[in-house]
Design a protein around this motif. Structure first.
Motif, mmCIF file in Angstrom:
data_model
loop_
_atom_site.group_PDB
_atom_site.id
_atom_site.type_symbol
_atom_site.label_atom_id
_atom_site.label_comp_id
_atom_site.label_asym_id
_atom_site.label_seq_id
_atom_site.Cartn_x
_atom_site.Cartn_y
_atom_site.Cartn_z
ATOM 1 N N SER A 17 0.754 -1.441 0.014
ATOM 2 C CA SER A 17 -0.197 0.302 0.078
ATOM 3 C C SER A 17 0.888 1.191 0.161
ATOM 4 O O SER A 17 1.467 1.920 1.252
ATOM 5 C CB SER A 17 -0.984 0.330 1.683
ATOM 6 O OG SER A 17 -2.111 1.213 1.119
ATOM 7 N N TRP A 20 0.099 3.607 3.257
ATOM 8 C CA TRP A 20 1.246 2.969 4.172
ATOM 9 C C TRP A 20 3.015 3.503 4.079
ATOM 10 O O TRP A 20 2.984 3.846 5.602
ATOM 11 C CB TRP A 20 0.677 1.307 4.302
ATOM 12 C CG TRP A 20 -0.388 1.792 5.067
ATOM 13 C CD1 TRP A 20 -1.610 0.918 5.241
ATOM 14 C CD2 TRP A 20 -1.141 1.564 6.736
ATOM 15 N NE1 TRP A 20 -2.276 0.939 5.833
ATOM 16 C CE2 TRP A 20 -1.760 1.149 6.867
ATOM 17 C CE3 TRP A 20 -0.116 2.641 7.424
ATOM 18 C CZ2 TRP A 20 -2.608 1.166 8.136
ATOM 19 C CZ3 TRP A 20 -0.879 2.568 9.127
ATOM 20 C CH2 TRP A 20 -1.700 2.361 9.274
ATOM 21 N N ALA A 77 5.297 -2.701 9.916
ATOM 22 C CA ALA A 77 3.746 -3.534 9.565
ATOM 23 C C ALA A 77 4.989 -4.931 10.064
ATOM 24 O O ALA A 77 3.879 -5.836 10.925
ATOM 25 C CB ALA A 77 4.007 -3.974 7.919
ATOM 26 N N TRP A 81 6.668 -5.149 14.870
ATOM 27 C CA TRP A 81 5.021 -5.855 15.513
ATOM 28 C C TRP A 81 5.798 -7.270 16.410
ATOM 29 O O TRP A 81 5.071 -7.715 17.266
ATOM 30 C CB TRP A 81 4.598 -6.213 14.561
ATOM 31 C CG TRP A 81 2.814 -6.651 15.106
ATOM 32 C CD1 TRP A 81 2.331 -6.941 15.919
ATOM 33 C CD2 TRP A 81 3.258 -7.942 14.814
ATOM 34 N NE1 TRP A 81 1.299 -8.329 15.677
ATOM 35 C CE2 TRP A 81 2.225 -9.185 15.462
ATOM 36 C CE3 TRP A 81 4.351 -9.480 13.911
ATOM 37 C CZ2 TRP A 81 1.453 -10.731 15.210
ATOM 38 C CZ3 TRP A 81 3.761 -10.711 13.754
ATOM 39 C CH2 TRP A 81 2.492 -10.725 14.640
ATOM 40 N N ARG A 121 -1.112 -13.046 10.371
ATOM 41 C CA ARG A 121 -2.344 -13.131 9.020
ATOM 42 C C ARG A 121 -2.823 -12.207 9.422
ATOM 43 O O ARG A 121 -3.343 -11.068 8.421
ATOM 44 C CB ARG A 121 -3.073 -14.419 8.926
ATOM 45 C CG ARG A 121 -1.872 -15.556 8.391
ATOM 46 C CD ARG A 121 -3.486 -16.810 8.362
ATOM 47 N NE ARG A 121 -3.332 -17.644 7.174
ATOM 48 C CZ ARG A 121 -2.806 -18.535 8.367
ATOM 49 N NH1 ARG A 121 -2.696 -19.225 9.653
ATOM 50 N NH2 ARG A 121 -1.965 -19.769 7.203
ATOM 51 N N GLU A 122 -3.164 -11.930 10.721
ATOM 52 C CA GLU A 122 -4.222 -10.528 10.827
ATOM 53 C C GLU A 122 -3.075 -9.164 10.889
ATOM 54 O O GLU A 122 -4.373 -8.814 10.545
ATOM 55 C CB GLU A 122 -4.935 -10.823 12.453
ATOM 56 C CG GLU A 122 -5.393 -11.560 12.706
ATOM 57 C CD GLU A 122 -6.450 -11.732 14.164
ATOM 58 O OE1 GLU A 122 -5.895 -11.142 15.297
ATOM 59 O OE2 GLU A 122 -6.833 -12.859 14.176
ATOM 60 N N ARG A 123 -2.214 -9.441 11.182
ATOM 61 C CA ARG A 123 -1.096 -8.150 11.440
ATOM 62 C C ARG A 123 -1.232 -7.266 9.792
ATOM 63 O O ARG A 123 -1.168 -6.405 9.300
ATOM 64 C CB ARG A 123 0.298 -8.066 11.777
ATOM 65 C CG ARG A 123 1.086 -7.582 11.863
ATOM 66 C CD ARG A 123 0.618 -6.566 12.442
ATOM 67 N NE ARG A 123 1.552 -4.841 12.634
ATOM 68 C CZ ARG A 123 1.422 -4.013 12.965
ATOM 69 N NH1 ARG A 123 0.779 -3.432 13.794
ATOM 70 N NH2 ARG A 123 2.386 -3.006 13.387
ATOM 71 N N ALA A 125 -2.639 -8.055 6.734
ATOM 72 C CA ALA A 125 -3.853 -8.019 6.252
ATOM 73 C C ALA A 125 -4.360 -6.441 6.664
ATOM 74 O O ALA A 125 -4.619 -5.847 5.982
ATOM 75 C CB ALA A 125 -5.158 -9.099 6.924
ATOM 76 N N ALA A 126 -3.834 -6.075 8.193
ATOM 77 C CA ALA A 126 -3.578 -4.544 8.019
ATOM 78 C C ALA A 126 -3.351 -3.849 7.720
ATOM 79 O O ALA A 126 -3.844 -2.622 7.320
ATOM 80 C CB ALA A 126 -4.277 -4.435 9.912
ATOM 81 N N PHE A 127 -2.341 -4.492 6.969
ATOM 82 C CA PHE A 127 -1.722 -3.331 5.733
ATOM 83 C C PHE A 127 -1.560 -3.833 4.286
ATOM 84 O O PHE A 127 -0.346 -3.701 3.598
ATOM 85 C CB PHE A 127 0.550 -3.660 6.218
ATOM 86 C CG PHE A 127 0.184 -2.345 7.786
ATOM 87 C CD1 PHE A 127 -0.033 -1.561 7.529
ATOM 88 C CD2 PHE A 127 0.020 -3.691 8.854
ATOM 89 C CE1 PHE A 127 0.477 -0.685 9.445
ATOM 90 C CE2 PHE A 127 0.127 -3.143 10.128
ATOM 91 C CZ PHE A 127 0.844 -1.822 10.101
ATOM 92 N N ALA A 128 -2.952 -4.628 3.707
ATOM 93 C CA ALA A 128 -3.247 -4.668 2.639
ATOM 94 C C ALA A 128 -2.329 -6.261 2.098
ATOM 95 O O ALA A 128 -1.523 -6.042 0.776
ATOM 96 C CB ALA A 128 -2.818 -4.285 1.729
ATOM 97 N N LYS A 130 -0.975 -10.077 2.457
ATOM 98 C CA LYS A 130 -1.486 -11.718 3.113
ATOM 99 C C LYS A 130 -0.306 -13.313 3.083
ATOM 100 O O LYS A 130 0.429 -12.670 1.899
ATOM 101 C CB LYS A 130 -3.070 -11.722 2.471
ATOM 102 C CG LYS A 130 -2.760 -12.173 0.749
ATOM 103 C CD LYS A 130 -4.504 -11.915 0.279
ATOM 104 C CE LYS A 130 -4.357 -12.267 -1.476
ATOM 105 N NZ LYS A 130 -5.212 -13.080 -1.954
#
Length: 310
Positions: A17, A20, A77, A81, A121-123, A125-128, A130
């Motif tokens: 993205s 971002w 990202a 984290w 996976r969730e992390r 996905a929050a930054f476009a 997968k």
């Protein structure tokens, strides 16, 4: 480490993205002119087969600037984290190794590995981003991998690929655990195909020029792949190069009589012999961390000019 998460981010360079990315860059860059210049660079596109391809997303894999913003993106990202996740969530040892978008994470406990994979996976996905569903795996790997595979009904521990090598849970001659690295077969075949095309282009040049060119190519391959436990792959690579060279010389004319004896002599003259060039991991670690090895578990010894003092 007893378990490995081999994570593959699907089409990373094409799905980054840019919104971002600009926000991440603004953390360290206050000059708006530099930000605008990077944005223009990203919008310039990539030249492929004589045609310019422009995308609305991503950094354009293959462009000159793409590795730098890609590392910045994953630093925020993923890397930062991960440090927080390791401190707050992990119950055992965890280690991550990332090179660009290639990520490998080692875990002491399987439960940590499974929880991390879901959180990852969730992390992303929050930054476009997968994970690739087929290439991302959780495997048993390490000293206990063999016994774990017996418990699961598998023949032998699984392997994974990273940075041109296949990593294997192996055994030393004494029966202990040994991490083995072997050059990936597909990478070697691609390199040999490239050498075959190069030999065709150099076919009618003098043997001395061919030998100089092949020496550089083989030495470059060895400089990266000549790691411990990879001797067999090095020998196989050199053998195939010699075979391709002989075939190219024999194609120069119907009367060419390049025998194996002659090509072996030429190879001995021009091509480097396969030998290990890199140290074992524990040797490299001892150099970088002299207070850790070889004194682990013993009182540290400080070395002074006049002798040793505990």
């Amino acid at each position: 480490m007893n378990f490995i998460v081999d994570a593959d981010i699907a089409k990373f360079f094409d799905t980054v993205s840019r919104e971002w990315l600009v926000r991440f860059l603004e953390h360290r860059i206050g000059d708006r002119r530099i930000i605008r210049l990077i944005q223009k660079w990203l919008k310039a596109g990539v030249l492929e087969d004589g045609e310019v391809r422009r995308l609305d997303r991503g950094t354009g894999q293959g462009s000159a600037i793409s590795p730098l913003p890609a590392n910045v993106y994953l630093h925020h990202a993923l890397d930062q984290w991960f440090e927080r996740w390791r401190q707050r969530e992990a119950t055992g040892d965890v280690v991550i190794v990332r090179y660009a978008d290639d990520v490998v994470v080692g875990f002491e406990h399987e439960a940590d590995a499974r929880r991390f994979l879901e959180a990852l996976r969730e992390r992303l996905a929050a930054f476009a981003l997968k994970l690739h569903p087929d290439k991302t795996r959780l495997i048993a790997f390490g000293r206990r991998a063999a016994s774990d595979c017996e418990r699961r009904g598998l023949d032998k521990p699984e392997t994974f690929d990273f940075l041109g090598f296949t990593l294997i849970s192996g055994k030393s001659r004494k029966g202990g655990f040994l991490l083995k690295r072997k050059s990936r077969g597909d990478r070697m075949r691609a390199k040999l195909k490239e050498i075959k095309a190069g030999l065709t282009a150099h076919m009618h040049q003098p043997i001395t020029r061919q030998g100089l060119w092949l020496r550089q190519v083989v030495a470059g391959w060895f400089n990266y792949h000549a790691v411990p436990t990879n001797s067999r792959a090095l020998g196989a690579f050199r053998y195939h190069v010699v075979s391709l060279w002989r075939r190219a010389l024999r194609r120069r004319g119907q009367k060419d009589d390049t025998t194996w004896t002659r090509i072996t002599t030429l190879a001995r003259q021009w091509l480097p012999e396969p030998r290990i060039l890199h140290p074992w991991p524990e040797q490299r670690f001892a150099v970088k961390h002299p207070r850790w090895e070889p004194y682990a578990g013993k009182p540290h010894v400080r070395v002074w000019a006049g002798g040793a003092q505990q």
